[in-house]
Write a protein that holds these residues in place. Structure first.
Motif, PDB file in Angstrom:
ATOM      1  N   HIS A  28       1.239  -1.426  -0.634  1.00 31.39           N
ATOM      2  CA  HIS A  28       0.091   0.102   0.079  1.00 31.39           C
ATOM      3  C   HIS A  28       0.634   1.200  -0.070  1.00 31.39           C
ATOM      4  O   HIS A  28       1.810   1.332   0.267  1.00 31.39           O
ATOM      5  CB  HIS A  28      -0.815  -0.195   1.281  1.00 31.39           C
ATOM      6  CG  HIS A  28      -0.432  -0.376   2.603  1.00 31.39           C
ATOM      7  ND1 HIS A  28       0.256   1.342   2.877  1.00 31.39           N
ATOM      8  CD2 HIS A  28       0.539  -1.150   3.386  1.00 31.39           C
ATOM      9  CE1 HIS A  28       1.014   0.925   3.848  1.00 31.39           C
ATOM     10  NE2 HIS A  28       0.468  -0.255   4.871  1.00 31.39           N
ATOM     11  N   MET A 144      -2.306  -1.285  -3.061  1.00 35.56           N
ATOM     12  CA  MET A 144      -3.659  -0.710  -2.639  1.00 35.56           C
ATOM     13  C   MET A 144      -3.295   1.186  -2.262  1.00 35.56           C
ATOM     14  O   MET A 144      -2.391   1.375  -1.516  1.00 35.56           O
ATOM     15  CB  MET A 144      -4.326  -1.309  -1.696  1.00 35.56           C
ATOM     16  CG  MET A 144      -5.072  -2.582  -2.358  1.00 35.56           C
ATOM     17  SD  MET A 144      -5.561  -3.458  -0.941  1.00 35.56           S
ATOM     18  CE  MET A 144      -7.710  -2.560  -1.029  1.00 35.56           C
ATOM     19  N   SER A 146      -3.607   3.396   0.159  1.00 25.26           N
ATOM     20  CA  SER A 146      -3.619   3.705   1.542  1.00 25.26           C
ATOM     21  C   SER A 146      -4.608   3.940   2.535  1.00 25.26           C
ATOM     22  O   SER A 146      -5.717   4.152   3.713  1.00 25.26           O
ATOM     23  CB  SER A 146      -2.445   4.574   2.370  1.00 25.26           C
ATOM     24  OG  SER A 146      -1.649   3.842   2.536  1.00 25.26           O
ATOM     25  N   THR A 148      -8.166   4.190   1.670  1.00 23.85           N
ATOM     26  CA  THR A 148      -9.257   2.744   1.770  1.00 23.85           C
ATOM     27  C   THR A 148      -8.847   1.961   2.175  1.00 23.85           C
ATOM     28  O   THR A 148      -9.815   1.531   2.785  1.00 23.85           O
ATOM     29  CB  THR A 148      -8.925   2.426  -0.042  1.00 23.85           C
ATOM     30  OG1 THR A 148      -7.769   2.088  -0.405  1.00 23.85           O
ATOM     31  CG2 THR A 148      -9.140   3.586  -0.848  1.00 23.85           C
ATOM     32  N   LEU A 149      -7.699   1.835   2.919  1.00 22.03           N
ATOM     33  CA  LEU A 149      -7.703   0.647   4.133  1.00 22.03           C
ATOM     34  C   LEU A 149      -8.112   1.204   5.803  1.00 22.03           C
ATOM     35  O   LEU A 149      -7.714   2.420   5.887  1.00 22.03           O
ATOM     36  CB  LEU A 149      -5.914   1.097   4.239  1.00 22.03           C
ATOM     37  CG  LEU A 149      -5.311   0.448   2.546  1.00 22.03           C
ATOM     38  CD1 LEU A 149      -3.991  -0.004   2.810  1.00 22.03           C
ATOM     39  CD2 LEU A 149      -6.127  -1.269   2.202  1.00 22.03           C
ATOM     40  N   SER A 152      -3.726  -1.171   8.462  1.00 23.13           N
ATOM     41  CA  SER A 152      -2.210  -1.375   6.990  1.00 23.13           C
ATOM     42  C   SER A 152      -1.086  -2.045   7.779  1.00 23.13           C
ATOM     43  O   SER A 152      -1.150  -1.303   8.817  1.00 23.13           O
ATOM     44  CB  SER A 152      -1.944  -0.902   6.221  1.00 23.13           C
ATOM     45  OG  SER A 152      -2.336   0.341   6.521  1.00 23.13           O
TER      46      SER A 152
END
Length: 190
Positions: A28, A144, A146, A148-149, A152
């Motif tokens: 990410h 991905m 970060s 949207t996480l 992580s």
């Protein structure tokens, strides 16, 4: 029985090897932050803000002309004998200003979005290419954003590797009022 145990252990070992070879490695990074750190980002932001200001100036000019024409109509109407021809011409002029203003207002956001896309697409492409190269070089199957996480692990953060690939040195962040993605900023269109 011994034969069954050997078969079972062999099957378990084979499944373990197979699962390890198909394991996915997900990294990410903060995509927006990397874009904002590109040297050419500030140039794009400045160009965007100049473009936005020019559109706002066009709207202001139309407003001023409308107000002047409105004042001329009032002055003409106050005369003892107003000229019907002059009043009609001034009314037509005001109607034209209204149409021009409405048209420009409606296209304002569309024009800003198109300019945003024009200026930021090359930057997004550049960062995306660097992300893909870093992912392949380090065995990542997915990367991905970060933002949207929910959670992580920092050991999978590829931001430093991508910045190194792009030769980006850390610099102070752009103030939030001018940063893309802010209400008045450019945004990345992602």
């Amino acid at each position: 029985m011994k034969n069954n145990i050997i078969k079972t252990l062999s099957l378990v070992a084979l499944m373990f090897v197979f699962s390890q070879t198909n394991a996915q490695k997900v990294g990410h990074l903060n995509f927006q932050k990397v874009i904002e750190l590109l040297p050419e980002y500030q140039t794009a932001l400045d160009e965007f803000q100049l473009f936005q200001a020019s559109l706002e100036d066009e709207l202001s000019q139309i407003e001023e002309e409308y107000k002047k024409t409105s004042s001329l109509i009032e002055s003409e109407q106050k005369k003892p004998q107003p000229s019907p021809t002059r009043l009609k011409l001034l009314q037509q002029k005001m109607e034209k200003y209204q149409v021009d203003y409405q048209s420009l207002s409606q296209n304002f956001q569309v024009s800003l979005n198109e300019k945003n896309k024009e200026l930021l697409s090359p930057l997004r492409d550049k960062v995306s290419l660097a992300v893909a190269e870093v992912a392949k070089e380090n065995g990542y199957t997915h990367v991905m954003d970060s933002n949207t996480l929910i959670y992580s692990d920092d050991k999978f953060d590829l931001e430093a590797l991508v910045k190194a690939k792009l030769n980006i040195k850390e610099k102070p962040a752009i103030p939030a009022t001018n940063a893309p993605g802010s209400v008045n900023g450019m945004g990345t269109g992602r």
